[in-house]
Design a protein around this motif. Structure first.
Motif, mmCIF file in Angstrom:
data_model
loop_
_atom_site.group_PDB
_atom_site.id
_atom_site.type_symbol
_atom_site.label_atom_id
_atom_site.label_comp_id
_atom_site.label_asym_id
_atom_site.label_seq_id
_atom_site.Cartn_x
_atom_site.Cartn_y
_atom_site.Cartn_z
ATOM 1 N N UNK A 111 44.500 -97.347 43.763
ATOM 2 C CA UNK A 111 43.229 -97.620 44.435
ATOM 3 C C UNK A 111 42.599 -98.931 43.984
ATOM 4 N N UNK A 112 42.068 -99.659 44.942
ATOM 5 C CA UNK A 112 41.341 -100.903 44.669
ATOM 6 C C UNK A 112 39.894 -100.505 44.369
ATOM 7 N N UNK A 113 39.462 -100.729 43.124
ATOM 8 C CA UNK A 113 38.186 -100.157 42.679
ATOM 9 C C UNK A 113 37.037 -101.153 42.600
ATOM 10 N N UNK A 114 37.328 -102.440 42.605
ATOM 11 C CA UNK A 114 36.234 -103.408 42.520
ATOM 12 C C UNK A 114 36.580 -104.674 43.291
ATOM 13 N N UNK A 115 35.596 -105.551 43.406
ATOM 14 C CA UNK A 115 35.779 -106.740 44.238
ATOM 15 C C UNK A 115 36.756 -107.736 43.624
ATOM 16 N N UNK A 116 36.811 -107.798 42.288
ATOM 17 C CA UNK A 116 37.771 -108.700 41.650
ATOM 18 C C UNK A 116 39.192 -108.316 42.050
ATOM 19 N N UNK A 117 39.493 -107.006 41.985
ATOM 20 C CA UNK A 117 40.827 -106.523 42.368
ATOM 21 C C UNK A 117 41.061 -106.759 43.854
ATOM 22 N N UNK A 118 40.018 -106.555 44.674
ATOM 23 C CA UNK A 118 40.135 -106.763 46.122
ATOM 24 C C UNK A 118 40.489 -108.211 46.432
ATOM 25 N N UNK A 119 39.876 -109.147 45.715
ATOM 26 C CA UNK A 119 40.159 -110.570 45.936
ATOM 27 C C UNK A 119 41.603 -110.918 45.559
ATOM 28 N N UNK A 120 42.085 -110.292 44.470
ATOM 29 C CA UNK A 120 43.470 -110.530 44.049
ATOM 30 C C UNK A 120 44.430 -110.013 45.118
ATOM 31 N N UNK B 19 38.121 -103.887 51.358
ATOM 32 C CA UNK B 19 39.383 -103.402 50.789
ATOM 33 C C UNK B 19 39.173 -102.351 49.700
ATOM 34 N N UNK B 20 37.959 -102.261 49.176
ATOM 35 C CA UNK B 20 37.672 -101.315 48.096
ATOM 36 C C UNK B 20 37.813 -99.882 48.615
ATOM 37 N N UNK B 21 38.527 -99.057 47.838
ATOM 38 C CA UNK B 21 38.766 -97.674 48.238
ATOM 39 C C UNK B 21 40.147 -97.479 48.840
ATOM 40 N N UNK B 22 40.745 -98.563 49.321
ATOM 41 C CA UNK B 22 42.109 -98.489 49.845
ATOM 42 C C UNK B 22 43.078 -98.631 48.668
ATOM 43 N N UNK B 23 44.344 -98.373 48.893
ATOM 44 C CA UNK B 23 45.322 -98.543 47.824
ATOM 45 C C UNK B 23 46.186 -99.765 48.110
ATOM 46 N N UNK B 24 46.721 -100.322 47.052
ATOM 47 C CA UNK B 24 47.612 -101.485 47.186
ATOM 48 C C UNK B 24 48.817 -101.104 48.042
#
Length: 209
Positions: A59-68, A106-111
């Motif tokens: 799961x994408x949990x924050x905006x930093x991860x979403x940007x990556x 993208x937050x809440x979705x999975x990679x």
């Protein structure tokens, strides 16, 4: 620094002048590290920083991860299709990202979900945090991504500034003389937080520890 900006070594002074004129390190390209060390009379070892990368999954949990995730998966896909995805779900997500001007959609979705949606098995790697913004750390100042300049700041908050972790490069820590930094923050200031009386750095000692 040791020679207050004016090298007594002619070759070094010439190279530095070229660097200033071109506003780049281009004059160093083509030279060898050993050649420059010999000119400077230095035996210091040089190391290249290689960021430690951690694979991002689940799961994408924050905006930093979403940007990556966006940079690793969406950007190449959109570039391949000239900015317009032929996949309706991807196109809808990209529209939402543009509208919010953030990776929030993208937050809440999975990679894995997004990889399957785009049809790629490209791994998503995120740099691990190697330097935390703690009390006494010396950090590069910036006004957003890709805006690092020549300014820096020293953290005087005793609890550090964890909200800046990952947003500012930590390149040192005060190991002696923190009382000077604390005294500087107490000086009288005027508009723009500029000190009424100039505060100047006259000498700095840098140690590798």
């Amino acid at each position: 620094m040791e020679n207050q900006g004016n090298s007594p070594i002619t070759e070094i002074a010439t190279i530095f002048q070229e660097i200033q004129t071109t506003q780049s390190v281009e004059p160093l390209i083509g030279k060898t590290v050993e050649e420059l060390q010999a000119l400077l009379g230095s035996t210091d070892k040089l190391t290249r920083f290689e960021p430690e990368l951690a694979q991002l999954t689940g799961e994408i949990k924050d905006e930093d991860a979403a940007n990556v995730v966006f940079q690793a998966l969406f950007a190449p896909h959109l570039q391949e299709h000239e900015g317009e995805s032929p996949l309706p779900e991807v196109a809808a997500l990209f529209t939402a990202i543009q509208a919010s001007n953030s990776g929030q959609p993208l937050i809440g979705k999975t990679v894995e979900e997004l990889q399957a949606l785009i049809g790629t098995d490209t791994p998503v790697e995120q740099p691990t945090l190697t330097g935390k913004v703690e009390y006494g750390t010396v950090c590069m100042a910036n006004s957003g991504p890709s805006t690092n300049g020549s300014q820096f700041f020293i953290v005087t908050n005793t609890d550090g500034a964890s909200w800046l972790n990952g947003k500012h490069t930590v390149f040192g820590k005060v190991i002696e003389g923190m009382d000077v930094a604390l005294a500087i923050q107490e000086v009288e200031t005027e508009a723009g937080d500029k000190p009424v009386d100039d505060v100047q750095i006259l000498r700095v000692s840098i140690e590798r520890i």
